[in-house]
Each structure stands twice: as C-alpha cells, then as structure tokens.
Scaffold this active site. Structure first.
Site, short mmCIF file in Angstrom:
data_model
loop_
_atom_site.label_atom_id
_atom_site.label_comp_id
_atom_site.label_asym_id
_atom_site.label_seq_id
_atom_site.Cartn_x
_atom_site.Cartn_y
_atom_site.Cartn_z
CB SER A 52 -11.07 -36.98 8.12
OG SER A 52 -9.87 -37.74 8.08
CE1 TYR A 61 -13.82 -41.41 9.84
CE2 TYR A 61 -11.77 -41.40 8.59
CZ TYR A 61 -12.57 -40.86 9.57
OH TYR A 61 -12.14 -39.77 10.29
#
Length: 260
Positions: A139, A152
């Site tokens: 990501s 995350y």
C-alpha cells in the site's frame, strides 16, 4: 501443471488479479483461489471457467488459521505444480487510533497482512521456477508512518521491505517479486477498515481494474514496486526526501483529523 495462486480472491484487488492473470499467462492450467467466502469463490470460479476454460481450485479458508496451510501443503506435495504466479492479495485494515482498537483487531492485522503472507510465500517457493512471479499487495501507506492507522501502515511497510529483500534473494533464480502500493482503492476494504480520513484521500480513490492492469504491466517489466497514479508516486518521492519531522507532521494532519 502451470498454476497461479491468488489469496483474497473473493473481492477487491484479489478478485481483479484472478480475472486478469489469464491475460498475463495464457498457458495456465489452473488457478488456485483462496478466500473466506465460499459463495463468492464459487461465482468467480464459474466466471473464470466460462471465460478462460482454466480449472479453478477453491480453498474457502481463513489464512489466519493453520489448517489452510496444511491443506495447501498437502496439495502442493501431491500435485507438484509449477507456480508461475503467487498473488498475496489478502489483507485487512483498521482506520482507528491504537488506543481505540482492541488487541485482537491489531494483532489480527499483523497475522493476516504479515504472518500469513510470509507463511504462504515460503510454502510456495519450492514450487516456483525461472520466470515465476510473486506479487505482494502492499500500500502507499507503506511509504510513511500512518497515525490513525498505525498498525496497518506498519504491516504494509513490512510487506514492502520484505518484497524488495526477497526479490534480491531470488534474483539468481530469476524469480521476480513486485510489491503493489496503491493509494485508496474503490473496494469492500473500507467497509471493514472505515472510510479513509480526509476529503483529499477520498478524491484519490482508484478503480481496482486500473490498479491491477498497472500492476501486471509492472510485473511484466520485472519492477520491484508498482505505484498507481501520479499522486501516489509523488507521495513516495516526498517520503524519501522529506525530513522525518516534516513527514510525521504532514501524515498526522492527513490521517487523524477525522478520528480525533
């Protein structure tokens, strides 16, 4: 038996990879689909079989449970496939402060995003050969610390670092590793993780089909990192050159304004 393996295949980017991989490898014999949703996997299997004629093997399992790896290892040993592509697409996120999240939520992210990805990669490597590809879904959150989704972001930083190092380790075997680092993508991810903080991030939402097409193009070019969109490429460059204090200030403004 030329095989592709895709985790997180029931929805989002994982599903898009499963649908687009046959255009990348036109001589595949099987695609192994891994996700928790039996119904969605069966639907995808039917669609892929009809469109491509490729046989799909389904594993409707939770990658945070050991039994799925037992079944996979059993089938790998019995069938000895030539794994041409492994896509580690399964992942989970949580847009919330650490202090407002349960320990189970935080450690669950680490288990799926990092531990399961590493476990499956290690399990598959003996069945990968010259020209095989590993695609790990990271990501743009990997580029800098993410206040408001700290764990995350840290898991995706792990995926990016792991992928780049693994690519170097496998260079002599001519096995290529690509970390895919998109920004926000229009998928079911945010239904569980929560909507991305800030209007700017919401405006940057990308379509999964376009992200995967770009990723597979970069995979074909043997690039170690795939970043979709000018904004995310700019974010990566800025994170590399900006001082930590400035990066931390900016990310705090971007990520926590809607959480506090």
């Amino acid at each position: 038996m030329k095989t592709a393996i895709v985790t997180g295949a029931s929805s989002g980017l994982g599903r898009e990879f499963a649908r687009q991989i046959p255009k990348f490898y036109r001589s595949l014999d099987e695609i192994w689909l891994i996700a928790r949703s039996s119904d969605k996997l069966e639907q995808l299997k039917e669609e892929l079989t009809k469109e491509t004629g490729i046989y799909c093997r389904i594993y409707d399992s939770d990658l945070t449970r050991d039994y799925v790896f037992y079944h996979l290892q059993r089938d790998l040993e019995a069938l000895r496939p030539d794994i041409r592509m492994l896509v580690n697409g399964a992942g989970v996120g949580c847009n919330a402060l650490v202090s407002q999240s349960s320990p189970e939520t935080l450690t669950g992210m680490i288990q799926l995003n990092c531990t399961a990805l590493t476990h499956l990669t290690s399990l598959c490597l003996p069945y990968m050969n010259r020209g095989s590809r590993i695609v790990n879904l990271a990501s743009a959150a990997a580029f800098a610390p993410q206040p408001g989704s700290a764990v995350y972001g840290a898991t995706k930083a792990y995926v990016l670092s792991f992928s780049r190092a693994l690519g170097q380790e496998l260079a002599d075997r001519r096995i290529f590793v690509t970390a895919v680092c998109p920004g926000p993508v229009e998928t079911d991810f945010f239904r569980t993780a929560g909507e991305p903080a800030g209007k700017t991030r919401q405006k940057l939402m990308a379509q999964p089909g376009k992200v995967v097409r770009k990723a597979l193009s970069d995979v074909r070019r043997r690039r170690s990192v795939s970043v979709y969109g000018a904004a995310m490429k700019g974010a990566r460059t800025a994170a590399k050159i900006a001082p930590d204090r400035l990066t931390d200030w900016f990310m705090n403004k971007m990520n926590t304004r809607s959480l506090t």
